[in-house]
Design a protein around this motif. Structure first.
Motif: not given
Ligand code: KG4
Ligand code: ZN
Length: 337
Positions: A192-199, A220-226, A230-233
């Motif tokens: 759950e550390a990142f939630s990536f969008p669905d196509p 690869i390119n937009q990791l921080e946006q998702f 707070e914790k460094e992943p």
């Protein structure tokens, strides 16, 4: 019938002897992983050259482990499509020479169909079923009526699932092959550390299709946006979140196809079918029979080639010595109504 199967489509040099398409007498797999690892991917030229050195001892070992002599072999099956043409040609040429010398029939088989046949070597599985082929080059959801009658319901519209695993792992330096490295890291990460969008691909003609290039770019390119925490992943968190997004997408499509077709069995094959999370997730679906090959039969191996090859040979199918190798297979495109 004792069938010798030869597989050299990518970076595994493999030979196996299978009796009557079901009993594995030997399955020798010589992997080139350590040779390609410094490049974080398969180098086709090195792969084919290594096959030329390995194919003869690998076949000899397969006969030895099966406790058979050359004269006991009654047919030869070999992968001739799809794959790296230089690599395919090595196994194919060797198989032709061997069949000619022994005077036994030869059949050239499709690697994708063979992946789906792999679980039949270990389980009694009735047709029809929903077949999921997930490898480094393919992601295909199918309706399977027999070993050779496969209707494509959905596929990837861009990258294959395994390819996304490999590219994400390569970018972050997780190791090679990427799928194996991500599977290992993900076990101790937070999905759950990142939630990536669905196509946004789920309607009409794309009802069962998947897409992985957007997810790959996001990781690869937009990791921080998702990022959710707070914790460094950690690497483990990135791997677990990516793996969850990649597998959940696949499982949603499979679930939809099961609901629409009314099929009650799922059979998976291909390298990504070795994924721990995918195996858990599909096996937890209610009211379905789910078959995965053991890990050794998920990735490329000669036994699946000998296994499916037996059924063609038994049905009288023969390939001429002029049969060629092909990098792609047209039959695995979806046909739109
Ligand atoms: O079927 P395969 O050996 O070769 C092809 O026909 O492509 O599949 C190789 C693919 C690679 O992309 C590899 O990273 C992936 O299967 N793979 C995995 C796992 N083991 C192999 N992906 C996810 N989890 C795994 N445990
Ligand atoms: Zn494969």
């Amino acid at each position: 019938m004792y069938v010798l199967g030869i597989e050299s489509s990518c970076d595994e040099c493999s030979a196996a002897v299978v009796e009557n398409g079901s009993r594995i007498l030997s399955n020798v797999i010589a992997t080139q992983i350590s040779i390609h690892a410094p490049y974080d991917g398969v180098v086709p030229e090195i792969a084919s050259r290594t096959h030329t050195e390995w194919v003869q001892p690998v076949v000899a070992r397969a006969l030895e482990e099966a406790a058979l002599g050359k004269g006991d072999i009654e047919g030869i099956a070999v992968t001739n499509r799809p794959g790296l043409v230089g690599s395919l040609l090595v196994g194919l040429s060797y198989a032709k020479g061997y069949a000619y010398a022994l005077g036994v029939p030869l059949v050239a088989v499709d690697h994708i169909r063979a992946h789906l046949y792999a679980p039949h070597l270990e389980f009694q599985i009735d047709y029809p079923y929903l077949g999921l082929i997930v490898s480094g080059g393919h992601t295909i959801i199918t309706r399977v009526e027999s070993f050779d009658d496969i209707e494509v319901l959905g596929t990837t519209i861009d990258d294959a699932c395994g390819e996304a695993f490999d590219k994400v792992a390569k970018h972050f330096g997780y190791g090679y092959p990427g799928g194996v490295a991500i599977d290992r890291l993900a076990r101790t990460g937070n999905p759950e550390a990142f939630s990536f969008p669905d196509p946004s691909l789920h309607k009409g003609e794309h009802r069962y299709d998947v897409s992985y290039s957007g997810l790959k770019t996001a990781v690869i390119n937009q990791l921080e946006q998702f990022r959710n925490t707070e914790k460094e992943p950690s690497s483990e968190d990135i791997a677990a979140s990516f793996e969850k997004a990649a597998v959940d997408l696949l499982v949603r499509r499979v679930t939809k196809a099961i609901a629409d077709t009314g099929l009650s069995r799922i059979v998976a094959g291909g390298g990504v079918a070795a994924n721990t999370y995918l195996r858990q997730k599909l096996k937890s679906l209610n009211g379905l029979e789910v078959f995965f090959p053991s890990l050794k039969l998920c990735t490329d191996n000669g036994a699946m080639i000998a296994g499916i090859g037996y059924h063609y040979l038994d049905g009288g199918v023969r390939s001429p010595l002029t049969v060629n190798a092909y990098s792609r297979v047209e039959g695995f495109r979806k046909t739109y109504p």
